[in-house]
Design a protein around this motif. Structure first.
Motif, PDB file in Angstrom:
ATOM      1  N   LYS A  73      49.010  31.542  33.323  1.00  0.00           N
ATOM      2  CA  LYS A  73      48.166  31.382  34.506  1.00  0.00           C
ATOM      3  C   LYS A  73      48.828  31.963  35.748  1.00  0.00           C
ATOM      4  CE  LYS A  73      45.859  27.310  32.709  1.00  0.00           C
ATOM      5  NZ  LYS A  73      45.455  25.926  32.930  1.00  0.00           N
ATOM      6  N   LYS A  74      50.123  31.697  35.886  1.00  0.00           N
ATOM      7  CA  LYS A  74      50.850  32.183  37.054  1.00  0.00           C
ATOM      8  C   LYS A  74      50.926  33.713  37.071  1.00  0.00           C
ATOM      9  CE  LYS A  74      54.674  30.063  37.670  1.00  0.00           C
ATOM     10  NZ  LYS A  74      56.073  29.627  37.624  1.00  0.00           N
ATOM     11  N   ARG A  75      50.944  34.326  35.901  1.00  0.00           N
ATOM     12  CA  ARG A  75      51.087  35.777  35.816  1.00  0.00           C
ATOM     13  C   ARG A  75      49.762  36.541  35.855  1.00  0.00           C
ATOM     14  NH1 ARG A  75      56.090  36.251  31.580  1.00  0.00           N
ATOM     15  NH2 ARG A  75      57.667  35.435  32.996  1.00  0.00           N
ATOM     16  N   LEU A  76      48.666  35.841  36.074  1.00  0.00           N
ATOM     17  CA  LEU A  76      47.415  36.524  36.417  1.00  0.00           C
ATOM     18  C   LEU A  76      47.528  36.844  37.897  1.00  0.00           C
ATOM     19  CD1 LEU A  76      44.713  34.421  34.567  1.00  0.00           C
ATOM     20  CD2 LEU A  76      45.229  36.819  34.186  1.00  0.00           C
ATOM     21  N   LYS A  77      47.546  38.124  38.229  1.00  0.00           N
ATOM     22  CA  LYS A  77      47.855  38.525  39.600  1.00  0.00           C
ATOM     23  C   LYS A  77      46.835  39.510  40.149  1.00  0.00           C
ATOM     24  CE  LYS A  77      52.783  37.813  39.214  1.00  0.00           C
ATOM     25  NZ  LYS A  77      52.999  36.711  40.084  1.00  0.00           N
ATOM     26  N   THR A  78      46.684  39.440  41.459  1.00  0.00           N
ATOM     27  CA  THR A  78      45.928  40.450  42.182  1.00  0.00           C
ATOM     28  C   THR A  78      46.932  41.529  42.571  1.00  0.00           C
ATOM     29  OG1 THR A  78      44.477  38.740  43.035  1.00  0.00           O
ATOM     30  CG2 THR A  78      44.441  40.849  44.178  1.00  0.00           C
ATOM     31  N   THR A  79      46.577  42.788  42.317  1.00  0.00           N
ATOM     32  CA  THR A  79      47.523  43.872  42.546  1.00  0.00           C
ATOM     33  C   THR A  79      46.858  45.056  43.226  1.00  0.00           C
ATOM     34  OG1 THR A  79      49.068  45.398  41.482  1.00  0.00           O
ATOM     35  CG2 THR A  79      47.125  44.820  40.229  1.00  0.00           C
ATOM     36  N   ARG A  80      47.640  45.840  43.908  1.00  0.00           N
ATOM     37  CA  ARG A  80      47.194  47.086  44.517  1.00  0.00           C
ATOM     38  C   ARG A  80      47.928  48.267  43.893  1.00  0.00           C
ATOM     39  NH1 ARG A  80      44.033  45.614  48.388  1.00  0.00           N
ATOM     40  NH2 ARG A  80      44.555  44.035  49.880  1.00  0.00           N
ATOM     41  N   ALA A  81      48.139  48.223  42.605  1.00  0.00           N
ATOM     42  CA  ALA A  81      48.872  49.281  41.923  1.00  0.00           C
ATOM     43  C   ALA A  81      48.183  50.628  42.143  1.00  0.00           C
ATOM     44  CB  ALA A  81      48.956  48.983  40.428  1.00  0.00           C
ATOM     45  N   ASN A  82      48.983  51.648  42.510  1.00  0.00           N
ATOM     46  CA  ASN A  82      48.430  52.987  42.705  1.00  0.00           C
ATOM     47  C   ASN A  82      47.949  53.568  41.385  1.00  0.00           C
ATOM     48  OD1 ASN A  82      48.878  52.977  45.449  1.00  0.00           O
ATOM     49  ND2 ASN A  82      50.915  53.856  45.269  1.00  0.00           N
ATOM     50  N   ALA A  83      48.715  53.385  40.343  1.00  0.00           N
ATOM     51  CA  ALA A  83      48.314  53.833  39.014  1.00  0.00           C
ATOM     52  C   ALA A  83      47.690  52.624  38.330  1.00  0.00           C
ATOM     53  CB  ALA A  83      49.513  54.343  38.236  1.00  0.00           C
ATOM     54  N   ARG A  84      46.406  52.619  38.209  1.00  0.00           N
ATOM     55  CA  ARG A  84      45.691  51.459  37.698  1.00  0.00           C
ATOM     56  C   ARG A  84      46.023  51.217  36.239  1.00  0.00           C
ATOM     57  NH1 ARG A  84      39.396  50.718  36.755  1.00  0.00           N
ATOM     58  NH2 ARG A  84      39.787  52.660  35.701  1.00  0.00           N
ATOM     59  N   PRO A  85      46.617  50.066  35.919  1.00  0.00           N
ATOM     60  CA  PRO A  85      46.913  49.767  34.521  1.00  0.00           C
ATOM     61  C   PRO A  85      45.641  49.499  33.722  1.00  0.00           C
ATOM     62  CG  PRO A  85      47.845  48.086  35.984  1.00  0.00           C
ATOM     63  CD  PRO A  85      47.089  49.045  36.833  1.00  0.00           C
ATOM     64  N   TYR A  93      41.095  50.371  43.772  1.00  0.00           N
ATOM     65  CA  TYR A  93      41.952  50.050  44.907  1.00  0.00           C
ATOM     66  C   TYR A  93      42.680  48.730  44.724  1.00  0.00           C
ATOM     67  CZ  TYR A  93      43.334  49.130  49.718  1.00  0.00           C
ATOM     68  OH  TYR A  93      44.065  48.857  50.840  1.00  0.00           O
ATOM     69  N   ILE A  94      42.008  47.797  44.122  1.00  0.00           N
ATOM     70  CA  ILE A  94      42.600  46.479  43.913  1.00  0.00           C
ATOM     71  C   ILE A  94      42.201  46.009  42.524  1.00  0.00           C
ATOM     72  CG2 ILE A  94      40.653  45.178  44.877  1.00  0.00           C
ATOM     73  CD1 ILE A  94      42.838  43.317  46.157  1.00  0.00           C
ATOM     74  N   GLY A  95      43.047  45.222  41.925  1.00  0.00           N
ATOM     75  CA  GLY A  95      42.724  44.750  40.592  1.00  0.00           C
ATOM     76  C   GLY A  95      43.310  43.389  40.318  1.00  0.00           C
ATOM     77  N   VAL A  96      42.856  42.814  39.237  1.00  0.00           N
ATOM     78  CA  VAL A  96      43.403  41.550  38.751  1.00  0.00           C
ATOM     79  C   VAL A  96      43.916  41.845  37.353  1.00  0.00           C
ATOM     80  CG1 VAL A  96      42.945  39.140  38.233  1.00  0.00           C
ATOM     81  CG2 VAL A  96      41.718  40.257  40.106  1.00  0.00           C
ATOM     82  N   VAL A  97      45.193  41.594  37.129  1.00  0.00           N
ATOM     83  CA  VAL A  97      45.815  41.935  35.861  1.00  0.00           C
ATOM     84  C   VAL A  97      46.535  40.736  35.265  1.00  0.00           C
ATOM     85  CG1 VAL A  97      46.139  44.364  36.485  1.00  0.00           C
ATOM     86  CG2 VAL A  97      47.953  42.739  36.966  1.00  0.00           C
ATOM     87  N   SER A  98      46.701  40.791  33.965  1.00  0.00           N
ATOM     88  CA  SER A  98      47.508  39.806  33.270  1.00  0.00           C
ATOM     89  C   SER A  98      48.875  40.432  33.047  1.00  0.00           C
ATOM     90  CB  SER A  98      46.871  39.442  31.924  1.00  0.00           C
ATOM     91  OG  SER A  98      47.688  38.506  31.265  1.00  0.00           O
ATOM     92  N   ALA A  99      49.884  39.902  33.725  1.00  0.00           N
ATOM     93  CA  ALA A  99      51.238  40.448  33.633  1.00  0.00           C
ATOM     94  C   ALA A  99      52.063  39.695  32.598  1.00  0.00           C
ATOM     95  CB  ALA A  99      51.916  40.391  35.003  1.00  0.00           C
ATOM     96  N   ASP A 100      51.406  39.020  31.676  1.00  0.00           N
ATOM     97  CA  ASP A 100      52.079  38.258  30.640  1.00  0.00           C
ATOM     98  C   ASP A 100      51.559  38.730  29.287  1.00  0.00           C
ATOM     99  OD1 ASP A 100      53.734  35.712  29.965  1.00  0.00           O
ATOM    100  OD2 ASP A 100      51.863  35.504  28.827  1.00  0.00           O
TER     101      ASP A 100
END
Length: 168
Positions: A73-85, A93-100
């Protein structure tokens, strides 16, 4: 002589221009966009269980790969990564990613045609529709228009600033 109207083709560049000419307004636009994306992140966190499968968090020799609900849950993040994963939700421009890794596995298990015991266990215990995709589908009619309104405001602000400079 006014400069031709600006069209948003690359939001990152538009926001960079806005930041250069009107930094306070750029911060406000970014805050609006992030607030909307955070709604999806927060809803997705609600759909991530504390325990995905019995003993998944206790796999021997793979403790860092196990499913730990609080970490996922904690690793679900809002990100502004330039290279969209891959798997990013919302926009370029903005995304929500699972970093886990375990969270990403949980969210995508069963999306394909695999029918091994792991997939069957996940699908028997949890709906096949979970995590970010479920949150996005539930909130997109609210979030997308709000983000687009912020984008249009950014476009208008940049256009106004450039026209003012062109008239000087």
């Amino acid at each position: 002589m006014p400069i031709a109207e600006v069209r948003v083709k690359n939001l990152k560049q538009t926001m960079d221009l806005l930041k250069a000419y009107a930094p306070d307004q750029a911060k406000e636009i970014n805050k609006r966009i992030t607030t909307e994306a955070n709604k999806i992140r927060d809803r997705a966190r609600d759909y991530m269980p504390n325990v995905a499968l019995s003993n998944w968090n206790n796999w021997p020799d793979h403790a860092s790969e196990g499913y730990v609900g609080s970490v996922v849950k904690k690793r679900l993040k809002t990100t502004r990564a330039n290279a969209r994963p891959r798997g990013q939700i919302v926009s370029n421009y903005i995304g929500v990613v699972s970093a886990d890794a375990a969270g990403a596995i949980f969210q995508t298990t069963g999306k394909g045609s695999s029918s091994d015991i792991f997939v069957e266990n996940i699908l028997n215990k949890h709906t096949s529709y979970r995590g970010l995709w479920r949150a996005f589908d539930e909130l997109k009619t609210e979030v997308q228009p709000a983000i687009m309104a912020a984008v249009e405001d950014a476009q208008q602000l940049v256009n106004t600033k450039l026209n003012q400079l062109g008239g000087e």
